[in-house]
Design a protein around this motif. Structure first.
Motif, PDB file in Angstrom:
ATOM      1  N   ALA A  69       6.534  -2.885   4.784  1.00 25.42           N
ATOM      2  CA  ALA A  69       7.013  -2.218   3.568  1.00 25.42           C
ATOM      3  C   ALA A  69       6.257  -2.712   2.336  1.00 25.42           C
ATOM      4  O   ALA A  69       5.929  -1.920   1.447  1.00 25.42           O
ATOM      5  CB  ALA A  69       8.504  -2.444   3.403  1.00 25.42           C
ATOM      6  N   THR A  70       5.960  -4.001   2.281  1.00 24.90           N
ATOM      7  CA  THR A  70       5.210  -4.546   1.150  1.00 24.90           C
ATOM      8  C   THR A  70       3.798  -3.983   1.118  1.00 24.90           C
ATOM      9  O   THR A  70       3.287  -3.617   0.049  1.00 24.90           O
ATOM     10  CB  THR A  70       5.172  -6.086   1.220  1.00 24.90           C
ATOM     11  N   ALA A  71       3.150  -3.898   2.271  1.00 25.67           N
ATOM     12  CA  ALA A  71       1.783  -3.365   2.321  1.00 25.67           C
ATOM     13  C   ALA A  71       1.740  -1.892   1.891  1.00 25.67           C
ATOM     14  O   ALA A  71       0.871  -1.496   1.107  1.00 25.67           O
ATOM     15  CB  ALA A  71       1.220  -3.519   3.730  1.00 25.67           C
ATOM     16  N   ILE A  72       2.675  -1.093   2.391  1.00 28.58           N
ATOM     17  CA  ILE A  72       2.712   0.321   2.010  1.00 28.58           C
ATOM     18  C   ILE A  72       3.027   0.473   0.524  1.00 28.58           C
ATOM     19  O   ILE A  72       2.422   1.294  -0.169  1.00 28.58           O
ATOM     20  CB  ILE A  72       3.728   1.086   2.883  1.00 28.58           C
ATOM     21  N   SER A  73       3.954  -0.350   0.030  1.00 27.97           N
ATOM     22  CA  SER A  73       4.293  -0.296  -1.400  1.00 27.97           C
ATOM     23  C   SER A  73       3.090  -0.675  -2.260  1.00 27.97           C
ATOM     24  O   SER A  73       2.844  -0.068  -3.307  1.00 27.97           O
ATOM     25  CB  SER A  73       5.449  -1.238  -1.702  1.00 27.97           C
ATOM     26  N   PHE A  74       2.343  -1.676  -1.824  1.00 34.75           N
ATOM     27  CA  PHE A  74       1.149  -2.081  -2.565  1.00 34.75           C
ATOM     28  C   PHE A  74       0.127  -0.950  -2.601  1.00 34.75           C
ATOM     29  O   PHE A  74      -0.514  -0.713  -3.636  1.00 34.75           O
ATOM     30  CB  PHE A  74       0.542  -3.341  -1.936  1.00 34.75           C
ATOM     31  N   LEU A  75      -0.023  -0.242  -1.489  1.00 38.35           N
ATOM     32  CA  LEU A  75      -0.960   0.886  -1.469  1.00 38.35           C
ATOM     33  C   LEU A  75      -0.524   1.997  -2.430  1.00 38.35           C
ATOM     34  O   LEU A  75      -1.346   2.536  -3.173  1.00 38.35           O
ATOM     35  CB  LEU A  75      -1.087   1.438  -0.047  1.00 38.35           C
ATOM     36  N   PHE A  76       0.763   2.322  -2.420  1.00 37.69           N
ATOM     37  CA  PHE A  76       1.254   3.335  -3.356  1.00 37.69           C
ATOM     38  C   PHE A  76       1.112   2.858  -4.801  1.00 37.69           C
ATOM     39  O   PHE A  76       0.773   3.646  -5.687  1.00 37.69           O
ATOM     40  CB  PHE A  76       2.712   3.697  -3.065  1.00 37.69           C
ATOM     41  N   PHE A  77       1.376   1.577  -5.058  1.00 36.91           N
ATOM     42  CA  PHE A  77       1.246   1.059  -6.418  1.00 36.91           C
ATOM     43  C   PHE A  77      -0.213   1.103  -6.888  1.00 36.91           C
ATOM     44  O   PHE A  77      -0.485   1.381  -8.059  1.00 36.91           O
ATOM     45  CB  PHE A  77       1.782  -0.368  -6.500  1.00 36.91           C
ATOM     46  N   SER A  78      -1.136   0.835  -5.952  1.00 34.12           N
ATOM     47  CA  SER A  78      -2.549   0.930  -6.339  1.00 34.12           C
ATOM     48  C   SER A  78      -2.926   2.370  -6.683  1.00 34.12           C
ATOM     49  O   SER A  78      -3.772   2.603  -7.547  1.00 34.12           O
ATOM     50  CB  SER A  78      -3.448   0.377  -5.238  1.00 34.12           C
ATOM     51  N   LEU A  79      -2.290   3.347  -6.041  1.00 30.80           N
ATOM     52  CA  LEU A  79      -2.525   4.747  -6.411  1.00 30.80           C
ATOM     53  C   LEU A  79      -1.978   5.047  -7.804  1.00 30.80           C
ATOM     54  O   LEU A  79      -2.582   5.809  -8.567  1.00 30.80           O
ATOM     55  CB  LEU A  79      -1.883   5.686  -5.385  1.00 30.80           C
ATOM     56  N   VAL A  80      -0.836   4.439  -8.139  1.00 31.28           N
ATOM     57  CA  VAL A  80      -0.273   4.610  -9.487  1.00 31.28           C
ATOM     58  C   VAL A  80      -1.247   4.066 -10.521  1.00 31.28           C
ATOM     59  O   VAL A  80      -1.530   4.711 -11.544  1.00 31.28           O
ATOM     60  CB  VAL A  80       1.103   3.907  -9.600  1.00 31.28           C
TER      61      VAL A  80
END
Length: 112
Positions: free
Chosen positions: A66-77
């Motif tokens: 969940a942390t890795a996926i969240s980090f990927l989405f945050f990098s898109l933001v």
């Protein structure tokens, strides 16, 4: 094939392959024979230890994924300045939080 080579081949097959030792089995402190140790058993343990190990591995991997996926989405933001990805982060955690709380409830709520 010589007789010595046939004996060596039979011993290799009986032990599970080249370089593998046969599984160990012996009596426990209660006098009952133990199960043969496999790959998973060596890593997680047996009995109560295996149950706890699976619970903690579930919690650890859930947080990690969940942390890795969240980090990927945050990098898109950050890259695209598009805040719609924040909703995706919330949906990722809404998937993993029930799994984590279920595992924690099992670990701390089970009766002895």
């Amino acid at each position: 094939m010589s007789e010595q080579a046939e004996v060596h081949s039979a011993q290799t097959l009986a032990s599970g392959g080249i370089g593998r030792k046969p599984p160990k089995a012996g009596p426990t402190s209660s006098g009952r024979p133990t199960e043969a140790l496999g790959t998973l058993t060596e890593k997680m343990g047996t009995g109560e230890n295996a149950k706890n190990s699976i619970v903690w591995m579930t919690i650890t991997w859930s947080f990690s994924i969940a942390t890795a996926i969240s980090f990927l989405f945050f990098s898109l933001v950050v890259c695209y300045k598009d805040f719609s990805y924040l909703e995706s982060i919330k949906s990722v955690w809404s998937l993993f939080i029930p799994l984590i709380t279920l595992a924690l409830g099992y670990a701390f709520g089970k009766s002895k």
